[in-house]
Design a protein around this motif. Structure first.
Motif, short mmCIF file in Angstrom:
data_model
loop_
_atom_site.label_atom_id
_atom_site.label_comp_id
_atom_site.label_asym_id
_atom_site.label_seq_id
_atom_site.Cartn_x
_atom_site.Cartn_y
_atom_site.Cartn_z
N GLY A 186 -18.46 -16.76 42.20
CA GLY A 186 -17.27 -16.99 41.39
C GLY A 186 -16.01 -17.12 42.24
O GLY A 186 -15.09 -17.86 41.89
N PHE A 187 -15.97 -16.41 43.38
CA PHE A 187 -14.82 -16.49 44.28
C PHE A 187 -14.91 -17.69 45.22
O PHE A 187 -13.97 -18.47 45.37
N LEU A 188 -16.07 -17.86 45.85
CA LEU A 188 -16.22 -18.88 46.89
C LEU A 188 -16.22 -20.30 46.34
O LEU A 188 -15.86 -21.24 47.06
N VAL A 189 -16.61 -20.48 45.08
CA VAL A 189 -16.65 -21.83 44.52
C VAL A 189 -15.26 -22.44 44.44
O VAL A 189 -15.10 -23.67 44.36
N GLY A 190 -14.23 -21.59 44.50
CA GLY A 190 -12.86 -22.10 44.50
C GLY A 190 -12.54 -22.92 45.74
O GLY A 190 -11.63 -23.75 45.72
N PHE A 191 -13.30 -22.72 46.82
CA PHE A 191 -13.10 -23.49 48.05
C PHE A 191 -13.93 -24.78 48.06
O PHE A 191 -13.72 -25.65 48.89
N GLY A 192 -14.90 -24.88 47.15
CA GLY A 192 -15.79 -26.04 47.08
C GLY A 192 -17.16 -25.61 46.61
O GLY A 192 -17.58 -24.47 46.84
N PHE A 193 -17.87 -26.51 45.96
CA PHE A 193 -19.14 -26.14 45.33
C PHE A 193 -20.18 -25.67 46.34
O PHE A 193 -21.01 -24.81 46.04
N VAL A 194 -20.16 -26.21 47.55
CA VAL A 194 -21.19 -25.89 48.53
C VAL A 194 -21.00 -24.51 49.16
O VAL A 194 -21.95 -23.92 49.68
N TYR A 195 -19.79 -23.96 49.10
CA TYR A 195 -19.49 -22.73 49.85
C TYR A 195 -20.33 -21.52 49.44
O TYR A 195 -20.78 -20.76 50.31
N PRO A 196 -20.55 -21.26 48.14
CA PRO A 196 -21.40 -20.11 47.80
C PRO A 196 -22.79 -20.21 48.41
O PRO A 196 -23.34 -19.20 48.89
N PHE A 197 -23.36 -21.39 48.41
CA PHE A 197 -24.73 -21.57 48.89
C PHE A 197 -24.79 -21.54 50.42
O PHE A 197 -25.79 -21.08 50.99
N ALA A 198 -23.74 -22.01 51.08
CA ALA A 198 -23.68 -21.87 52.54
C ALA A 198 -23.60 -20.40 52.93
O ALA A 198 -24.22 -19.96 53.91
N PHE A 199 -22.85 -19.62 52.16
CA PHE A 199 -22.75 -18.19 52.39
C PHE A 199 -24.11 -17.51 52.23
O PHE A 199 -24.53 -16.70 53.07
N GLY A 200 -24.85 -17.87 51.17
CA GLY A 200 -26.18 -17.30 50.94
C GLY A 200 -27.15 -17.66 52.05
O GLY A 200 -27.97 -16.82 52.48
N ALA A 201 -27.08 -18.89 52.54
CA ALA A 201 -27.96 -19.32 53.63
C ALA A 201 -27.66 -18.55 54.92
O ALA A 201 -28.57 -18.17 55.67
N ALA A 202 -26.38 -18.31 55.19
CA ALA A 202 -26.00 -17.55 56.39
C ALA A 202 -26.53 -16.12 56.32
O ALA A 202 -27.03 -15.57 57.31
#
Length: 449
Positions: free
Chosen positions: A401-417
């Motif tokens: 909910g927070f990271l999607v404000g920077f772009g749709f891909v950001y939450p999933f990049a965070f999860g992958a990291a």
């Protein structure tokens, strides 16, 4: 020939499992249907306008404007936070008293009462309160259930028992969103909430979904009441030394292996929890309705349902660690790609891949932790993993909910990291606990010490 072998495998696996494990699995399946209903229902319920949030959206808190997605994320996350933070205490109390069944029944009662209450609330704060009550209920139920499954197993069949238990639990968790999507919209292709006539009363799709959640909790309560009892050795082994290690007590590694598995499970669960908060954005991006979202959400669970038992059995035979390590390797790309796809069928395929990765981690990790748990410590030790999973499921929606404000891909990049970090932890800090080899004929042969 193939069907006969499959039939024989199914009969030997499921009918040969301890009856109490099967009953616990069925009870958790019914309860999981109820809980997973709400993962799909509550975001739609809040977004539908039936719960007024106009006065909350747009308010700045610490310089951050509150959005509808953030409010939904808070509701979804509260369950996980209270569930996970309460588990070490309830797991330890269960070990200290040497009882599992009273904790399971008390938790199920709280889950059922809170599910019924949603139909009568008229403000956002009441939804939050009852979601918190459900979190407390799960904190009572989960550690005691997992500890009981562990105590009914041996080192030879622990992976299989956890595989059977997780299969039924996840089957319920996967069926819930699909049934909820159909029930709320009235069909596979519906996009709006429908109403039903029941005994001369008009019932909304939301109210019908809450009623099914209550029935699931009630069915679980009945199964455990009638068919499950604590084994005598559980009370006899009630523990006093219930400390949890962070550093490896042997000195061979930096971190204790069970604590390491807890961290890795936390990172995995955050990746799983990213998806639900973004329902409206995903539906818009992929040009789809609630039903397809429910299928995508359930795809992770479907893969687990199919693979949990075979992987659990294989971990009994070939070892736990190789499956856990391989699962984290696969988890990295399957989490990241979800932020890139734009087609529903491709999203389903990627989510299935993520489900395969989770299946390779889940049962083997629980079995490995169970191998290391001393007598009378199952609730305390295994609650580290169940707590981590619940905490991850709670953090995931908030993070997305927070990271999607920077772009749709950001939450999933965070999860992958996070998945990549989990791989490093497991690879460097966890050793194998299965010391048997497999003979050419397929029999397990213990190695000499």
């Amino acid at each position: 020939m193939v069907f006969r072998r499959l039939r024989e495998w199914f009969r030997a696996t499921f009918l040969g499992t301890d009856r109490r494990v099967l009953v616990l699995a069925l009870a958790r399946m019914a309860d999981s249907i109820a809980n997973s209903f709400l993962i799909v229902v509550l975001p739609l319920y809040i977004a539908s306008g039936q719960i007024p949030i106009e006065g909350l959206v747009g308010v700045e808190v610490g310089g951050l404007a509150v959005s509808e997605e953030l409010l939904i994320g808070i509701v979804l996350s509260l369950f996980g936070f209270l569930n996970s933070l309460g588990q070490p205490f309830t797991g330890r109390l269960s070990d200290r008293t040497g009882q599992r069944r009273p904790f399971i029944l008390g938790g199920l009662a709280l889950l059922g009462v809170a599910s019924a209450a949603y139909a009568f609330v008229d403000n956002y704060y009441a939804v939050v309160a009852f979601r918190m009550l459900q979190g407390l209920g799960a904190a009572l139920t989960i550690p005691a259930t997992v500890a009981l499954v562990n105590e009914l197993a041996t080192s030879v069949d622990r992976g299989e028992n956890f595989g059977v238990f997780n299969t039924f639990r996840l089957l319920g968790f996967g069926l819930g969103p699909i049934v909820a999507g159909v029930l709320i919209t009235g069909g596979l292709s519906g996009t709006s909430v429908v109403t039903y006539r029941l005994f001369g009363t008009t019932v909304s799709g939301f109210e019908a979904a809450f009623a099914v959640a209550v029935l699931g909790a009630a069915a679980s309560f009945a199964l455990v009441t009638l068919l499950v009892s604590d084994p005598p050795e559980t009370e006899a082994a009630a523990g006093e030394d219930l400390s949890v290690a962070i550093r490896d007590p042997t000195g061979e590694h930096l971190l204790d292996p069970v604590f390491t598995l807890g961290l890795a499970t936390l990172f995995m669960a955050i990746g799983i929890g990213l998806f639900a908060t973004l329902q409206e954005l995903i539906n818009s991006r992929l040009d789809q309705g609630p039903f397809l979202f429910s299928v995508e959400f359930a795809a992770v669970v479907i893969a687990n349902v199919i693979l949990q038992v075979p992987i659990g059995q294989a971990s009994d035979r070939y070892g736990r660690r190789p499956f856990i390590v391989a699962g984290f390797v696969l988890l990295v790309p399957t989490t990241f790609v979800q932020g890139l796809v734009t087609e529903p069928l491709l999203m389903i395929a990627v989510r299935l891949g993520q489900g395969v990765a989770v299946a390779m981690v889940f049962a083997p990790a629980l079995a490995l932790a169970g191998d290391l748990a001393g007598k009378g410590q199952s609730g305390t030790q295994l609650s580290i993993l169940t707590m981590a999973f619940g905490l991850g499921v709670a953090i995931g929606p908030l993070a997305s909910g927070f990271l999607v404000g920077f772009g749709f891909v950001y939450p999933f990049a965070f999860g992958a990291a996070l998945a990549a970090i989990g791989f490093v932890f497991v690879y460097t800090q966890v050793e194998e606990t299965v010391s048997d080899t497999v003979a050419p004929g397929g029999d397990i042969v213990p190695q000499d010490d």
